[in-house]
Design a protein around this motif. Structure first.
Motif, PDB file in Angstrom:
ATOM      1  N   GLY A   1     109.449 -85.643  67.639  1.00  0.00           N
ATOM      2  CA  GLY A   1     110.031 -85.559  66.309  1.00  0.00           C
ATOM      3  C   GLY A   1     111.550 -85.596  66.391  1.00  0.00           C
ATOM      4  N   TYR A   2     112.184 -85.306  65.273  1.00  0.00           N
ATOM      5  CA  TYR A   2     113.642 -85.317  65.225  1.00  0.00           C
ATOM      6  C   TYR A   2     114.235 -84.193  66.083  1.00  0.00           C
ATOM      7  N   LEU A   3     115.520 -84.351  66.404  1.00  0.00           N
ATOM      8  CA  LEU A   3     116.246 -83.307  67.123  1.00  0.00           C
ATOM      9  C   LEU A   3     116.326 -82.042  66.267  1.00  0.00           C
ATOM     10  N   ASP A   4     116.408 -80.914  66.937  1.00  0.00           N
ATOM     11  CA  ASP A   4     116.408 -79.609  66.265  1.00  0.00           C
ATOM     12  C   ASP A   4     117.763 -79.358  65.604  1.00  0.00           C
ATOM     13  N   GLU A   5     117.813 -79.397  64.277  1.00  0.00           N
ATOM     14  CA  GLU A   5     119.069 -79.219  63.563  1.00  0.00           C
ATOM     15  C   GLU A   5     119.488 -77.756  63.449  1.00  0.00           C
ATOM     16  N   GLU A   6     118.644 -76.845  63.899  1.00  0.00           N
ATOM     17  CA  GLU A   6     119.072 -75.445  63.987  1.00  0.00           C
ATOM     18  C   GLU A   6     119.953 -75.219  65.209  1.00  0.00           C
ATOM     19  N   MET A   7     119.954 -76.189  66.129  1.00  0.00           N
ATOM     20  CA  MET A   7     120.910 -76.185  67.236  1.00  0.00           C
ATOM     21  C   MET A   7     122.178 -76.825  66.701  1.00  0.00           C
ATOM     22  N   LEU A   8     123.096 -76.012  66.212  1.00  0.00           N
ATOM     23  CA  LEU A   8     124.202 -76.526  65.404  1.00  0.00           C
ATOM     24  C   LEU A   8     125.345 -77.124  66.215  1.00  0.00           C
ATOM     25  N   ASN A   9     125.684 -76.507  67.349  1.00  0.00           N
ATOM     26  CA  ASN A   9     126.880 -77.037  68.019  1.00  0.00           C
ATOM     27  C   ASN A   9     126.925 -76.848  69.531  1.00  0.00           C
ATOM     28  N   THR A  10     125.951 -76.207  70.121  1.00  0.00           N
ATOM     29  CA  THR A  10     126.001 -76.004  71.564  1.00  0.00           C
ATOM     30  C   THR A  10     124.592 -75.877  72.128  1.00  0.00           C
ATOM     31  N   LYS A  11     124.441 -76.314  73.363  1.00  0.00           N
ATOM     32  CA  LYS A  11     123.192 -76.234  74.137  1.00  0.00           C
ATOM     33  C   LYS A  11     122.077 -77.105  73.566  1.00  0.00           C
ATOM     34  N   GLU A  12     122.409 -77.996  72.620  1.00  0.00           N
ATOM     35  CA  GLU A  12     121.363 -78.861  72.073  1.00  0.00           C
ATOM     36  C   GLU A  12     120.877 -79.874  73.111  1.00  0.00           C
ATOM     37  N   HIS A  13     121.746 -80.238  74.065  1.00  0.00           N
ATOM     38  CA  HIS A  13     121.314 -81.171  75.115  1.00  0.00           C
ATOM     39  C   HIS A  13     120.337 -80.497  76.086  1.00  0.00           C
ATOM     40  N   LEU A  14     120.541 -79.203  76.332  1.00  0.00           N
ATOM     41  CA  LEU A  14     119.584 -78.474  77.165  1.00  0.00           C
ATOM     42  C   LEU A  14     118.219 -78.431  76.500  1.00  0.00           C
ATOM     43  N   ASP A  15     118.220 -78.085  75.235  1.00  0.00           N
ATOM     44  CA  ASP A  15     116.977 -78.007  74.475  1.00  0.00           C
ATOM     45  C   ASP A  15     116.250 -79.346  74.489  1.00  0.00           C
ATOM     46  N   PHE A  16     116.976 -80.427  74.252  1.00  0.00           N
ATOM     47  CA  PHE A  16     116.364 -81.749  74.214  1.00  0.00           C
ATOM     48  C   PHE A  16     115.787 -82.143  75.571  1.00  0.00           C
ATOM     49  N   CYS A  17     116.567 -81.989  76.629  1.00  0.00           N
ATOM     50  CA  CYS A  17     116.095 -82.397  77.960  1.00  0.00           C
ATOM     51  C   CYS A  17     114.896 -81.561  78.414  1.00  0.00           C
ATOM     52  N   MET A  18     114.894 -80.266  78.119  1.00  0.00           N
ATOM     53  CA  MET A  18     113.739 -79.442  78.491  1.00  0.00           C
ATOM     54  C   MET A  18     112.507 -79.860  77.700  1.00  0.00           C
ATOM     55  N   ASN A  19     112.690 -80.236  76.442  1.00  0.00           N
ATOM     56  CA  ASN A  19     111.572 -80.735  75.643  1.00  0.00           C
ATOM     57  C   ASN A  19     111.031 -82.041  76.204  1.00  0.00           C
ATOM     58  N   VAL A  20     111.924 -82.931  76.623  1.00  0.00           N
ATOM     59  CA  VAL A  20     111.507 -84.207  77.200  1.00  0.00           C
ATOM     60  C   VAL A  20     110.680 -83.982  78.461  1.00  0.00           C
ATOM     61  N   ILE A  21     111.170 -83.138  79.350  1.00  0.00           N
ATOM     62  CA  ILE A  21     110.461 -82.878  80.610  1.00  0.00           C
ATOM     63  C   ILE A  21     109.146 -82.168  80.347  1.00  0.00           C
ATOM     64  N   GLN A  22     109.143 -81.237  79.400  1.00  0.00           N
ATOM     65  CA  GLN A  22     107.908 -80.538  79.044  1.00  0.00           C
ATOM     66  C   GLN A  22     106.858 -81.515  78.506  1.00  0.00           C
ATOM     67  N   ALA A  23     107.329 -82.583  77.849  1.00  0.00           N
ATOM     68  CA  ALA A  23     106.421 -83.589  77.299  1.00  0.00           C
ATOM     69  C   ALA A  23     106.025 -84.644  78.323  1.00  0.00           C
ATOM     70  N   GLY A  24     106.452 -84.480  79.580  1.00  0.00           N
ATOM     71  CA  GLY A  24     106.072 -85.412  80.635  1.00  0.00           C
ATOM     72  C   GLY A  24     107.066 -86.525  80.884  1.00  0.00           C
ATOM     73  N   GLY A  25     108.223 -86.480  80.225  1.00  0.00           N
ATOM     74  CA  GLY A  25     109.245 -87.498  80.431  1.00  0.00           C
ATOM     75  C   GLY A  25     110.103 -87.196  81.648  1.00  0.00           C
ATOM     76  N   LYS A  26     110.950 -88.177  81.999  1.00  0.00           N
ATOM     77  CA  LYS A  26     111.837 -88.049  83.153  1.00  0.00           C
ATOM     78  C   LYS A  26     113.290 -88.259  82.721  1.00  0.00           C
ATOM     79  N   VAL A  27     114.177 -87.487  83.337  1.00  0.00           N
ATOM     80  CA  VAL A  27     115.614 -87.590  83.088  1.00  0.00           C
ATOM     81  C   VAL A  27     116.280 -88.090  84.370  1.00  0.00           C
ATOM     82  N   TYR A  28     117.118 -89.108  84.243  1.00  0.00           N
ATOM     83  CA  TYR A  28     117.801 -89.685  85.397  1.00  0.00           C
ATOM     84  C   TYR A  28     119.311 -89.655  85.223  1.00  0.00           C
ATOM     85  N   PHE A  29     120.006 -89.628  86.360  1.00  0.00           N
ATOM     86  CA  PHE A  29     121.457 -89.768  86.433  1.00  0.00           C
ATOM     87  C   PHE A  29     121.774 -91.128  87.031  1.00  0.00           C
TER      88      PHE A  29
END
Length: 347
Positions: free
Chosen positions: A191-219
């Motif tokens: 779904g959409y990004l969490d708009e209750e994450m107003l200005n900080t740590k939203e990237h942590l929340d998103f990446c943890m959600n992606v990995i929890q859903a079975g996705g992969k994060v690369y550098f």
């Protein structure tokens, strides 16, 4: 590629005075086809006129609101219009380098990554000082069953010239929203990004959600990008900057991620609470004190200005909170990405 498989979503980060340099770098250094959606959250009139002109010249979609936007709110507005296989969230104070987008897409295509982050630099001169080269973001459970957030950014502060030859494409746990490529189909699950994450740590929340859903994060170190942080250089930046880094938005974001992931209110969060307002102090109050005191450190004046700043900041955030429900857009269901595309070939 004749048809774009990627959409760039440009959103306001903390000010507007880097708009032209950032947008011009995108068009100068991006040689593959792309769509662009520019989310303009109440920029000053001069900036808005510039964006209108460039939108007509380059045929990109310009979406403007007459109120300031929190980052995830702006990203969601752009996301609601995406119909390509990939998207890139990119802030309006980011300067890219040649081949940046090709490298991100090539990494995603060859590794099947869900999210790909570049070698992110910071400040001027551009492309020299590393801000982020992958990192960690996960939950650790202690022997008493308490859950703790572990966050780590790799290689921060090192020089690109010294480390880049050693850096390799690798799977990681964290990418930052300064600039990050995402496989669009993941939003059909998250779904959409969490708009209750107003200005900080939203990237942590998103990446943890992606990995929890079975996705992969690369550098991907072959993509080199620099974000150019404040201070707000013009008066027209000041209001947005103060709202963007307000105590209320920061505290609300920290409380949201703690509740969402059932985290202990440990030293990590206690330290963050103590630093509320630190950006405003360092970029607005300290320079003003030095200017008013002819270059000297005037501690009584600094304490007085910090007190006024807290009151003004509270007023601004309260007014915004009352105004926003009257204007906030209802977002449509997330579009299905067009996955029938030609194979990507690196240019």
């Amino acid at each position: 590629m004749s048809q774009p498989i990627v959409t760039l979503i440009v959103v306001p980060r903390e000010r507007f005075s880097c708009t032209q340099a950032s947008l011009e770098s995108i068009y100068e250094h991006t040689k593959i086809p792309f769509k662009l959606i520019y989310v303009d959250g109440n920029s000053p009139n001069k900036v808005h006129r510039y964006l209108q002109t460039k939108a007509q010249e380059n045929n990109f979609k310009l979406i403007r609101t007459d109120y300031y936007l929190s980052p995830n709110h702006a990203r969601n507005i752009g996301l609601s219009h995406v119909d390509t296989k990939y998207l890139v969230f990119i802030d309006n104070d980011v300067i890219v380098s040649p081949g940046w987008l090709e490298a991100l897409i090539n990494c995603a295509e060859t590794t099947n990554a869900t999210v790909v982050g570049p070698l992110m630099c910071e400040k001027q001169p551009i492309h020299q000082r590393i801000h982020f080269a992958g990192g960690e973001s996960h939950i650790v459970i202690d022997i008493k069953g308490r859950r703790h957030l572990r966050e780590k950014m790799y290689k921060q502060g090192h020089q690109v010239s010294e480390l880049r030859p050693q850096l390799k494409q690798t799977e990681t746990e964290l990418a930052e929203f300064h600039c990050t490529l995402v496989r669009t189909e993941i939003f059909e699950r998250l779904g959409y990004l969490d708009e209750e994450m107003l200005n900080t740590k939203e990237h942590l929340d998103f990446c943890m959600n992606v990995i929890q859903a079975g996705g992969k994060v690369y550098f991907e170190p072959d993509s080199l990008i620099t974000y150019v942080p404040g201070p707000p250089l013009k008066w027209s930046d000041l209001h947005f900057y103060m709202l963007r880094w307000s105590d209320a938005w920061t505290l609300s974001s920290l409380q949201r991620i703690r509740a969402k992931w059932d985290l202990s209110e440990d030293g990590y969060f206690q330290t963050k609470y103590k630093k509320l307002g630190v950006r405003r102090v360092s970029t607005i109050i300290k320079p003003l004190v030095r200017k008013l005191s002819f270059g000297n450190e005037n501690k009584p004046l600094k304490r007085l200005l910090k007190k006024w700043d807290r009151k003004l900041n509270c007023f601004l955030t309260n007014r915004y909170a009352k105004m926003l429900p009257q204007h906030k857009l209802d977002l449509p269901p997330i579009k299905k990405a067009d996955l029938v595309v030609k194979e990507f070939t690196q240019v």
